[in-house]
Design an enzyme around this catalytic site. Structure first.
Site, short mmCIF file in Angstrom:
data_model
loop_
_atom_site.label_atom_id
_atom_site.label_comp_id
_atom_site.label_asym_id
_atom_site.label_seq_id
_atom_site.Cartn_x
_atom_site.Cartn_y
_atom_site.Cartn_z
N LYS A 281 -4.45 -12.54 30.88
CA LYS A 281 -4.79 -12.64 32.50
C LYS A 281 -3.51 -12.83 33.32
CE LYS A 281 -8.14 -13.60 35.54
NZ LYS A 281 -9.00 -14.62 35.40
N HIS A 282 -3.39 -12.03 34.26
CA HIS A 282 -2.13 -12.42 35.17
C HIS A 282 -0.89 -12.09 34.21
CE1 HIS A 282 -4.39 -13.24 38.55
NE2 HIS A 282 -5.00 -14.32 38.20
N ASN A 424 8.94 -20.58 30.74
CA ASN A 424 9.01 -20.94 29.50
C ASN A 424 7.71 -20.86 28.57
OD1 ASN A 424 11.75 -22.06 29.12
ND2 ASN A 424 11.04 -23.77 30.80
N HIS A 530 10.82 -13.06 31.29
CA HIS A 530 10.98 -13.49 32.89
C HIS A 530 9.94 -12.46 33.72
CE1 HIS A 530 14.38 -15.81 31.48
NE2 HIS A 530 13.57 -16.74 31.89
#
Length: 530
Positions: A281-282, A424, A530
């Site tokens: 999800k996302h 993180n 990232h």
């Protein structure tokens, strides 16, 4: 630049992909267009009974050097580059017997397909086109007068234009075709230059080009006010770009991004060892699990975060079967991607007409080399794909307590998943399934606490009194800069930790782990995402 129509009286045709070329040439001939061609294209048109001049007759020179030299000649390039509105150009053409070429039809040697097929170095070199790009660029530069076609999909457009304008092309169309032509040669050269950089192990080429072919124009991007499109690079890596969409709505920008994230993650798990399912999800895994069957793996993955799984993406590492499909369609799901699917599974998914089903034909190799490209203001960030795999790493136990065999298996599992969670990243896992995931936080301790909270919420959803984090292991994508993140995991009930190590405070963190009775393993590899 004069805004005018240009009548097409002569066309030069030289194509590697001969799809539709005979019918197109026949339509041009019916309009009285003189045809000139090369090599295999000339042969195909002659066999079709079309009157066509061979380019060697036009230039007065034979094709030579295994076809490497055939169109690099003033009678070709002069015919393409000569400006119709320039008296000096016209005088030079007349003096040297150069006939105008009004339409160029070229598609290039299949370098990208040759490379994707795994051909050796010499074969790839022989599939680098020289004359084709030179002619394309010449015709595109002179779009004031010349139309250039590099895509068989434009044949009908050209014919419609000629029909509408009494055998002429418009400047508007010629400009559009010129833009497409330059983009094509740019993408072609990008593929070649990146292949050579890889073959020669050039880590940072002075010039880096990135190119692709339009796969899908989209209604919008991440948000409705952003324009977007999806391009294929030609990389032979199974995934969303290569998959066959069996059914469902058109994929959106976010669908493609999330589906790629899910399939890259599930590719970490060997289908011969166990079934595996990833729910994303996302762009973050919200549930990952292995099992004896896909249905079992899906249920265990869903249990990690059933709330986030709603409207998510499901990826499997084995052929989707009916049992797994039946369970997946019980929850609203945007996309399912799998290497393949049984007919029974396809029929079950078909009942959900908006659910996209993608069959990729294989799994991505997590060890394969490749490039990751990201735009920044005024530039590109280019790096190797993160192809480090935990099973190839030398793991070091740094605490007094050694992990048990079960803990070691779960630690490796959790670190595989952490590689695909936004930094993180903290992943709690037990018995080959995630039980809590903390992603994308500014501090690692916050990720630890969120993952622990998720584990507690998952337990409540299952009607359990004790958090799923009890007895779990924890993976961190990077080192713990302080002991607080590790202690948060211990407080949640974790018994073992895997992390890269390498902090200035490693000794402090190790001491804290010993005091808490944790086993801890260092990998020596970081997995920032990232």
């Amino acid at each position: 630049m004069p805004s005018r129509k240009e009548r097409v009286t002569r066309a030069l045709i030289s194509v590697s992909d001969k799809t539709g070329i005979v019918d197109f040439a026949r339509a041009l001939d019916a309009r009285g267009v003189a045809l000139v061609s090369t090599g295999g294209t000339h042969k195909a048109l002659v066999e079709a009974g079309l009157p066509v001049q061979e380019v060697s007759d036009l230039t007065g020179f034979p094709e030579m050097m295994d076809g490497r030299v055939k169109t690099l000649h003033p009678k070709v390039h002069g015919g393409l580059l000569g400006r119709r509105s320039d008296p000096e150009h016209q005088a030079a053409m007349l003096a040297h017997g150069i006939a105008e070429i009004d339409l160029l039809v070229v598609n290039l040697y299949p370098f990208e397909a040759t490379l994707a097929g795994g051909a050796d170095y010499d074969t790839c070199v022989e599939n680098i086109d020289i004359g084709g790009p030179a002619m394309i660029r010449a015709a595109a530069k002179n779009h004031e007068s010349v139309a250039v076609v590099v895509d068989p999909g434009d044949y009908e457009t050209i014919l419609a234009e000629l029909a509408e304008h009494e055998g002429a092309t418009t400047l508007t169309l010629r400009k559009r075709l010129a833009q497409k032509a330059y983009a094509r040669t740019a993408a072609y050269d990008a593929a070649i230059s990146n292949w050579l950089a890889d073959a020669l192990e050039v880590e940072a080429p002075t010039f880096r080009a990135v190119g692709g072919t339009l796969a899908q124009a989209m209604r919008y991007g991440e948000n409705p006010h952003q324009k977007a499109a999806f391009y294929r690079t030609g990389e032979a890596r199974p995934g969303v770009a290569t998959a066959r969409q069996v059914q469902g709505k058109t994929l959106s920008y976010n669908n493609i991004n999330d589906t790629d994230a899910a399939y890259e993650c599930v590719g970490e798990f060997d289908p011969a060892a166990s079934a595996a399912v990833v729910i994303v999800k996302h762009a973050n895994p919200c549930g990952v699990a292995t099992g004896a069957t896909l249905a079992d793996a899906y249920e265990r993955a869903l249990a990690c975060d059933p709330v986030s799984a709603f409207g998510g993406i499901v990826a499997t590492n084995r052929t989707l079967d009916a049992e797994a499909a039946a369970k997946i369609v019980e929850v609203f799901t945007e996309v399912i991607i799998a290497p393949d699917a049984t007919e029974e599974a396809i029929a079950l998914v078909a009942a959900k007409k908006n659910l996209r089903l993608l069959l990729a034909g294989g799994l991505p190799d997590p060890r394969a080399k490749g490039l990751s490209v990201r735009t920044v203001a005024g530039g590109l960030l280019v790096q190797d794909r993160d192809n480090a795999v935990v099973s190839d790493m030398t793991l070091s136990v740094v605490t007094k307590r050694q992990p048990t065999a079960r803990e070691m298996e779960d630690l490796a599992f959790a670190f595989r998943v952490a590689k695909h969670v936004k930094s993180n990243a903290i992943v709690y896992a037990r018995d080959g399934a995630t039980v809590g995931v903390g992603a994308g936080q500014m501090s690692r301790v916050d990720s630890s606490r969120i993952a622990a909270w998720k584990a507690g919420e998952a337990a409540k959803a299952l009607g359990l009194a004790e958090s799923l984090a009890k007895g779990s292991v924890v993976a961190s994508d990077a080192f713990f800069p302080f002991a607080d993140g590790l202690l948060a995991a211990a407080e949640a009930g974790a018994t073992a930790v895997i992390q890269p190590g390498g902090s200035m405070r490693d000794a402090e963190v190790i001491a804290a782990a010993d005091e808490a009775g944790l086993a801890m393993v260092f990998t020596g590899h970081r997995h920032f995402r990232h």
